[in-house]
Scaffold this motif. Structure first.
Motif, PDB file in Angstrom:
ATOM      1  N   VAL A  77     -30.075  -0.041  12.911  1.00  0.00           N
ATOM      2  CA  VAL A  77     -30.418   0.589  12.379  1.00  0.00           C
ATOM      3  C   VAL A  77     -31.100   2.261  12.424  1.00  0.00           C
ATOM      4  O   VAL A  77     -29.816   2.216  11.920  1.00  0.00           O
ATOM      5  CB  VAL A  77     -31.820   0.056  11.183  1.00  0.00           C
ATOM      6  N   LEU A  78     -31.536   1.829  13.485  1.00  0.00           N
ATOM      7  CA  LEU A  78     -31.846   2.958  14.008  1.00  0.00           C
ATOM      8  C   LEU A  78     -30.627   4.425  15.047  1.00  0.00           C
ATOM      9  O   LEU A  78     -30.095   5.098  14.694  1.00  0.00           O
ATOM     10  CB  LEU A  78     -32.416   2.733  15.822  1.00  0.00           C
ATOM     11  N   ASP A  79     -29.337   3.419  14.533  1.00  0.00           N
ATOM     12  CA  ASP A  79     -27.674   3.957  15.381  1.00  0.00           C
ATOM     13  C   ASP A  79     -27.615   5.251  13.954  1.00  0.00           C
ATOM     14  O   ASP A  79     -26.692   5.884  14.188  1.00  0.00           O
ATOM     15  CB  ASP A  79     -27.148   2.861  15.688  1.00  0.00           C
ATOM     16  N   SER A  80     -27.976   4.550  12.996  1.00  0.00           N
ATOM     17  CA  SER A  80     -27.747   5.328  11.677  1.00  0.00           C
ATOM     18  C   SER A  80     -27.918   5.998  11.498  1.00  0.00           C
ATOM     19  O   SER A  80     -28.027   6.987  10.080  1.00  0.00           O
ATOM     20  CB  SER A  80     -26.857   3.837  10.724  1.00  0.00           C
ATOM     21  N   LEU A  81     -29.828   5.730  11.543  1.00  0.00           N
ATOM     22  CA  LEU A  81     -30.985   6.971  11.641  1.00  0.00           C
ATOM     23  C   LEU A  81     -30.971   8.571  10.787  1.00  0.00           C
ATOM     24  O   LEU A  81     -30.688   9.195  12.188  1.00  0.00           O
ATOM     25  CB  LEU A  81     -32.341   5.755  11.609  1.00  0.00           C
TER      26      LEU A  81
END
Length: 156
Positions: free
Chosen positions: A139-143
């Motif tokens: 999720v953090l890769d695209s946040l």
């Protein structure tokens, strides 16, 4: 999307891994300071400093996540609300354990007691970090979060 934007999007997962690594190192240094102390003696000055620094850094990391990172994740991924609540509950439990550790250090508890406190914090912290990384790194890769990493993840 520009290369710079892509790099910034991916950076949140890298930042989280980096902060977790630094907190693990801080805990190791704190435990080494305790192990290097004279057996049967109260906490050394170094241990007081390391413990205070570690406790403050871990608490700041969790406050940053609760205040900035988790709300952004929940906005972008409402289906993760139960995961975020579990992580926040871990933060509360770790905060309680840190309070017990700090109280033991403040009253110069014996090394064996301090080691038990550190062991408890280490076990819960590691379990929490692993769960958090499994659940959130993708999720953090695209946040998209317009925040300073220190504000969202703590000042490490």
């Amino acid at each position: 999307m520009t290369e710079r934007e892509t790099t910034r999007l991916v950076a949140w997962s890298q930042e989280l891994r980096r902060v977790h690594g630094r907190l693990r190192e801080a805990l190791d240094v704190t435990r080494e300071a305790l192990a290097d102390g004279t057996p049967g003696q109260a906490a050394t000055r170094d241990l007081l400093l390391y413990c205070h620094g570690f406790c403050s850094a871990l608490d700041a990391h969790h406050r940053g996540e609760d205040r900035a990172l988790f709300p952004a994740i929940e906005t972008a991924h409402p289906e993760l609300a139960p995961v975020l609540r579990a992580l926040e509950q871990d933060h509360s439990m770790i905060g309680h354990l840190l309070g017990g550790l700090q109280a033991a250090v403040d009253r110069a508890a014996p090394a064996a007691e301090l080691d038990r406190h550190l062991e408890g914090v280490a076990a819960i912290m590691e379990s929490h970090f692993r769960y958090e990384e499994r659940q959130l790194l993708r999720v953090l890769d695209s946040l998209e979060l317009a925040a300073v990493p220190g504000d969202a993840l703590g000042p490490l």
